[in-house]
Design a protein around this motif. Structure first.
Motif, short mmCIF file in Angstrom:
data_model
loop_
_atom_site.label_atom_id
_atom_site.label_comp_id
_atom_site.label_asym_id
_atom_site.label_seq_id
_atom_site.Cartn_x
_atom_site.Cartn_y
_atom_site.Cartn_z
N PRO A 52 0.82 -1.21 0.00
CA PRO A 52 0.00 0.00 0.00
C PRO A 52 0.86 1.27 0.00
CG PRO A 52 -0.82 -1.58 1.60
CD PRO A 52 0.51 -2.10 1.11
N LEU A 53 0.37 2.25 -0.68
CA LEU A 53 1.11 3.51 -0.76
C LEU A 53 1.30 4.15 0.60
CD1 LEU A 53 -0.46 5.04 -3.99
CD2 LEU A 53 1.73 3.88 -3.74
N ALA A 54 0.31 4.00 1.48
CA ALA A 54 0.44 4.57 2.81
C ALA A 54 1.60 3.93 3.55
CB ALA A 54 -0.85 4.40 3.61
N ALA A 105 4.31 2.66 2.18
CA ALA A 105 5.53 3.16 1.57
C ALA A 105 5.83 4.58 2.04
CB ALA A 105 5.42 3.11 0.04
N GLN A 106 4.82 5.41 2.15
CA GLN A 106 5.02 6.78 2.62
C GLN A 106 5.44 6.80 4.08
OE1 GLN A 106 4.94 9.64 0.61
NE2 GLN A 106 6.07 10.30 2.40
N ALA A 107 4.85 5.92 4.90
CA ALA A 107 5.23 5.84 6.30
C ALA A 107 6.68 5.40 6.44
CB ALA A 107 4.30 4.88 7.05
N VAL A 108 7.10 4.44 5.61
CA VAL A 108 8.49 4.00 5.63
C VAL A 108 9.41 5.14 5.20
CG1 VAL A 108 10.17 2.44 4.54
CG2 VAL A 108 7.99 1.55 5.37
N THR A 109 9.03 5.85 4.16
CA THR A 109 9.82 7.00 3.71
C THR A 109 9.96 8.02 4.84
OG1 THR A 109 9.14 6.72 1.43
CG2 THR A 109 9.91 8.91 2.05
N ASP A 110 8.86 8.31 5.53
CA ASP A 110 8.91 9.26 6.63
C ASP A 110 9.84 8.77 7.73
OD1 ASP A 110 7.13 10.91 5.32
OD2 ASP A 110 5.39 10.31 6.53
N GLN A 142 16.89 -6.89 5.33
CA GLN A 142 16.96 -7.06 3.88
C GLN A 142 15.56 -7.08 3.25
OE1 GLN A 142 18.47 -8.95 6.17
NE2 GLN A 142 20.66 -8.96 5.73
N ALA A 143 14.61 -7.73 3.92
CA ALA A 143 13.25 -7.80 3.38
C ALA A 143 12.60 -6.41 3.39
CB ALA A 143 12.40 -8.78 4.18
N ALA A 144 12.78 -5.67 4.47
CA ALA A 144 12.21 -4.31 4.53
C ALA A 144 12.83 -3.43 3.45
CB ALA A 144 12.45 -3.71 5.92
N HIS A 145 14.15 -3.51 3.33
CA HIS A 145 14.84 -2.73 2.31
C HIS A 145 14.37 -3.12 0.92
CE1 HIS A 145 18.18 -1.67 -0.40
NE2 HIS A 145 18.27 -0.60 0.37
N GLY A 146 14.29 -4.41 0.66
CA GLY A 146 13.88 -4.89 -0.66
C GLY A 146 12.47 -4.46 -1.02
N ARG A 147 11.58 -4.43 -0.04
CA ARG A 147 10.19 -4.08 -0.30
C ARG A 147 9.99 -2.58 -0.49
NH1 ARG A 147 5.69 -6.42 3.66
NH2 ARG A 147 6.63 -8.33 2.87
N TYR A 148 10.75 -1.76 0.26
CA TYR A 148 10.44 -0.34 0.30
C TYR A 148 11.54 0.61 -0.17
CZ TYR A 148 6.38 -1.74 2.99
OH TYR A 148 5.21 -2.30 3.40
N ALA A 149 12.74 0.15 -0.36
CA ALA A 149 13.86 1.05 -0.63
C ALA A 149 13.64 1.91 -1.87
CB ALA A 149 15.17 0.28 -0.75
#
Length: 141
Positions: A89-91, A93-98, A119-126
């Motif tokens: 979800p875009l939300a 991704a935005q929360a991770v970016t924040d 690695q999984a968090a980075h791979g999903r959202y980086a």
């Protein structure tokens, strides 16, 4: 910070309800635009129209006037809610970016996402986090 499973579920339910309300209002905006394009005069605000459709009060004169548009509205709500729930979800991704902009490590983000590895968090959202971060830096100049 630890959050109980009950608090997490309650918060998720509140976020879901807010997202649904947002989808209802956005769909009402589309219905109003469609009605105006068809030269049907309507002065009802989108939030009020969403409430009228949600209540479905057969005795309400406004509901009776807009009832032919109710199914269009309901299907738009489904489309908007579905688009908001795409994976990831875009939300999210935005929360991770924040979080990244505030110095959170990929490991801390993975932990917050229910125990994902770094690695999984980075791979999903980086990729999304990097693009959003660049956009923010560019727009703040």
């Amino acid at each position: 910070m630890d959050v109980s499973a009950a608090d997490l579920a309650d918060t998720a339910a509140r976020i879901t309800a807010a997202a649904l309300e947002c989808a209802r209002i956005a769909a009402a905006e589309q219905v109003i635009d469609s009605m105006k394009a068809g030269d049907i005069p309507i002065t009802t605000a989108p939030a009020a129209l969403a409430e009228i459709f949600t209540r479905r009060d057969q005795g309400d004169a406004t509901y009776q006037a807009v009832a032919p548009y109710e199914q269009m509205w309901a299907l738009l709500v489904v489309r908007f809610a579905d688009a908001a729930n795409r994976t990831p979800p875009l939300a999210d991704a935005q929360a991770v970016t924040d979080a990244r902009l505030r110095g959170a490590s990929w490991q801390a983000i993975g932990d917050a996402l229910g125990g994902l590895t770094m690695q999984a968090a980075h791979g999903r959202y980086a990729a999304r986090a990097d693009v959003a971060s660049r956009r923010r830096r560019t727009s703040s100049r």
